[in-house]
Design an enzyme around this catalytic site. Structure first.
Site, PDB file in Angstrom:
ATOM      1  N   GLU A   1      12.331  -5.622   4.373  1.00 53.57           N
ATOM      2  CA  GLU A   1      13.499  -6.341   5.164  1.00 53.57           C
ATOM      3  C   GLU A   1      13.523  -7.689   5.041  1.00 53.57           C
ATOM      4  O   GLU A   1      14.340  -8.349   5.141  1.00 53.57           O
ATOM      5  CB  GLU A   1      13.275  -5.552   6.659  1.00 53.57           C
ATOM      6  CG  GLU A   1      13.431  -4.171   6.796  1.00 53.57           C
ATOM      7  CD  GLU A   1      12.043  -3.493   7.076  1.00 53.57           C
ATOM      8  OE1 GLU A   1      11.210  -3.643   6.062  1.00 53.57           O
ATOM      9  OE2 GLU A   1      11.902  -2.453   7.838  1.00 53.57           O
TER      10      GLU A   1
ATOM     11  N   CYS B   1       9.436  -6.703  11.829  1.00 54.75           N
ATOM     12  CA  CYS B   1      10.505  -6.890  11.269  1.00 54.75           C
ATOM     13  C   CYS B   1      12.015  -6.886  11.936  1.00 54.75           C
ATOM     14  O   CYS B   1      12.843  -7.740  11.930  1.00 54.75           O
ATOM     15  CB  CYS B   1      10.883  -5.791  10.046  1.00 54.75           C
ATOM     16  SG  CYS B   1       9.707  -5.957   8.805  1.00 54.75           S
TER      17      CYS B   1
ATOM     18  N   SER C   1      -7.358  22.429 -24.870  1.00 53.29           N
ATOM     19  CA  SER C   1      -6.291  22.653 -23.760  1.00 53.29           C
ATOM     20  C   SER C   1      -5.001  21.125 -24.100  1.00 53.29           C
ATOM     21  O   SER C   1      -4.449  21.087 -23.537  1.00 53.29           O
ATOM     22  CB  SER C   1      -6.807  22.251 -22.488  1.00 53.29           C
ATOM     23  OG  SER C   1      -7.564  20.886 -22.458  1.00 53.29           O
TER      24      SER C   1
ATOM     25  N   LEU D   1      -7.553   8.859 -17.833  1.00 52.35           N
ATOM     26  CA  LEU D   1      -7.089   9.047 -16.599  1.00 52.35           C
ATOM     27  C   LEU D   1      -5.915   7.807 -16.130  1.00 52.35           C
ATOM     28  O   LEU D   1      -6.004   7.566 -14.998  1.00 52.35           O
ATOM     29  CB  LEU D   1      -8.067   9.215 -15.353  1.00 52.35           C
ATOM     30  CG  LEU D   1      -8.824  10.299 -15.396  1.00 52.35           C
ATOM     31  CD1 LEU D   1      -9.796  10.545 -14.361  1.00 52.35           C
ATOM     32  CD2 LEU D   1      -7.924  11.707 -15.452  1.00 52.35           C
TER      33      LEU D   1
ATOM     34  N   SER E   1     -12.840  24.747  -4.161  1.00 52.54           N
ATOM     35  CA  SER E   1     -13.728  24.134  -3.157  1.00 52.54           C
ATOM     36  C   SER E   1     -12.578  23.499  -2.199  1.00 52.54           C
ATOM     37  O   SER E   1     -12.602  23.520  -0.946  1.00 52.54           O
ATOM     38  CB  SER E   1     -14.666  22.988  -3.538  1.00 52.54           C
ATOM     39  OG  SER E   1     -15.562  23.791  -4.349  1.00 52.54           O
TER      40      SER E   1
HETATM   41  C1  AOF Z   1       5.442  -2.173   4.868  1.00 55.05           C
HETATM   42  N1  AOF Z   1       6.778  -2.732   4.408  1.00 55.05           N
HETATM   43  O1  AOF Z   1       8.855  -2.628   4.211  1.00 55.05           O
HETATM   44  C2  AOF Z   1       7.827  -2.013   6.010  1.00 55.05           C
HETATM   45  C3  AOF Z   1       6.460  -1.523   6.637  1.00 55.05           C
HETATM   46  O2  AOF Z   1       0.083  -4.675   8.512  1.00 55.05           O
HETATM   47  P1  AOF Z   1       1.640  -4.930   8.144  1.00 55.05           P
HETATM   48  O3  AOF Z   1       2.254  -5.891   8.982  1.00 55.05           O
HETATM   49  O4  AOF Z   1       1.938  -4.982   6.792  1.00 55.05           O
HETATM   50  O5  AOF Z   1       2.340  -3.728   8.812  1.00 55.05           O
HETATM   51  C4  AOF Z   1       2.335  -2.445   7.991  1.00 55.05           C
HETATM   52  C5  AOF Z   1       3.036  -1.440   8.795  1.00 55.05           C
HETATM   53  O6  AOF Z   1       4.406  -1.773   8.868  1.00 55.05           O
HETATM   54  C6  AOF Z   1       3.250  -0.065   8.194  1.00 55.05           C
HETATM   55  O7  AOF Z   1       2.107   1.098   8.536  1.00 55.05           O
HETATM   56  C7  AOF Z   1       4.731   0.472   8.606  1.00 55.05           C
HETATM   57  O8  AOF Z   1       4.509   1.281  10.162  1.00 55.05           O
HETATM   58  C8  AOF Z   1       5.297  -0.959   8.919  1.00 55.05           C
HETATM   59  N2  AOF Z   1       6.472  -0.871   8.029  1.00 55.05           N
HETATM   60  N3  AOF Z   1       5.175  -1.752   6.059  1.00 55.05           N
HETATM   61  O9  AOF Z   1       4.206  -2.573   4.244  1.00 55.05           O
HETATM   62  C9  AOF Z   1       7.574  -2.547   4.763  1.00 55.05           C
HETATM   63  N4  AOF Z   1       8.909  -1.737   6.571  1.00 55.05           N
HETATM   64 ZN    ZN Z   2       8.220  -4.539   8.898  1.00 53.74          ZN
END
Ligand code: AOF
Ligand code: ZN
Length: 360
Positions: free
Chosen positions: A49, A81, A165, A201, A299
């Protein structure tokens, strides 16, 4: 393509690259035209955003934002945001799905609404659910989402009796696997597979060139039997060896080589898989593509640690009582005890069949 589909396409570009953060895309629309786009950046960097708003100098008065995930409303590594969206004057926000991060869930939406912004959350969509399945499991449990991928013949064999394989499935299915690798945070195999097949991998295109996004490689090797010359150690990219905590000269050698080693307590003499996964989660790995072999698969399944299967089934019969199948071990003693797979979807890829489904 709808504006939300554009946001989802942008989000998907960051899948496998921005962990432990979710893949997110955003587009801003004014007078029926897309005026900016954003993709979430590496952890600590701006969210989707913010990337889209920055392109407009944070001036987006009267615009409509489409975001693949609910905008955050908390201070993490970056500020909320929602504050930036409100300040920029966005009039309407469309969200594909609410963020299951307990710090955000529904509160991001409420904050926007409190500021007078109209918020519309899309109806349930399997495509969106699939995009966020790994992140949602990780953010609510701390464990990575595990997908078991295998390729078999019509009679369920993953190799011939001589062990060969390469290749059961066709090129198109193999390309799909490389795409899956590049969209996963990590790929994982057992040491038996490394000794038998010496896989690389890495995620590659059909000409063998490395794709842009490469997964971390994880080898489950309880007793550190891996050869220092194994492709997974000598090739590019990061490799993690998971082994028992006990003394082992090979382990010391691996560490001296600069290879990262994850140690777990013993579970019947082998790596404790739950401890391993929770350590991988602590490292910010949200998704693991598990590619075999059969002993490790059984497992994992016994401990309910596989979330999803993706099977590629080739139109051939291999036969043979002793030809291996995806799951080894003792198996289930009755049909009523067998592992069910739900919510399956089926797609033809080249001349092979790809079947996806969930275990829990
Ligand atoms: C993202 N990208 O576009 C949105 C996220 O540590 P921060 O400030 O980067 O926050 C991470 C959290 O922000 C993530 O777990 C999620 O809940 C929220 N949204 N995160 O990296 C984005 N919109
Ligand atoms: Zn955000």
């Amino acid at each position: 393509m709808s504006y939300m589909d554009q946001a989802l396409t942008l989000a998907r570009q960051s899948l496998g690259e921005v962990h432990p953060n979710p893949p997110v895309g955003a587009v801003i629309v004014k007078n029926g035209k897309v005026i900016s786009e954003g993709i979430t950046q590496l952890p600590g960097g701006p969210h989707a955003e913010i990337m889209a708003l920055a392109e407009l100098d944070y001036q987006a008065s009267g615009s409509v934002m489409y975001s693949s995930l609910e905008p955050c409303c908390h201070y993490g590594r970056t500020p909320p945001c929602t504050d930036a969206i409100i300040k920029a004057g966005v009039a309407e926000v469309h969200i594909a799905v609410l963020d299951k991060n307990p710090k955000v869930f529904s509160r991001g939406k409420e904050q926007l609404e409190k500021a007078g912004i109209k918020v519309i959350v899309s109806e349930f969509s399997p495509v969106v659910e699939q995009l966020y399945e790994a992140y949602f499991k990780f953010i609510t449990t701390g464990l990575p989402f595990v997908t078991f991928k295998f390729a078999s013949s019509l009679d369920g064999k993953i190799a011939a009796t001589d062990g060969s394989s390469s290749w059961i499935t066709g090129q198109d299915a193999r390309d799909e696997v490389h795409l899956l690798r590049s969209e996963s945070d990590a790929v994982m195999v057992g040491i038996g597979t490394v000794i038998a097949d010496n896989p690389k991998l890495t995620a590659r295109d059909s000409d063998g060139r490395l794709l842009d996004k490469q997964p971390i490689k994880i080898i489950v090797d309880s007793h550190c039997r891996i050869s220092p010359n194994a492709n997974v150690l000598t090739d590019d990219g990061m490799t993690l060896i998971t082994c028992l905590e006990e003394q082992n000269v090979n382990k010391d050698r691996l560490k001296a080589q600069g290879i990262k080693v994850i140690e777990t307590p013993s579970f019947n003499g082998t790596v404790d898989l739950l401890s391993m996964l929770s350590q991988l989660g602590s490292m910010g790995i949200t998704s693991v593509l598990f590619e075999g072999g059969g002993t490790l698969a059984s497992s994992l399944i016994q401990h309910s640690l596989i979330d999803k299967i993706i099977g590629f089934i080739a139109p051939c019969f291999i036969g043979g009582k002793n030809a291996p199948t995806p799951f080894d071990g003792a198996g289930f003693s009755s049909l009523s005890a067998s592992q069910q797979v739900r919510d399956i979807s089926v797609q033809q890829i080249g001349s092979d069949i790809m079947i996806k489904g969930y275990l829990h």
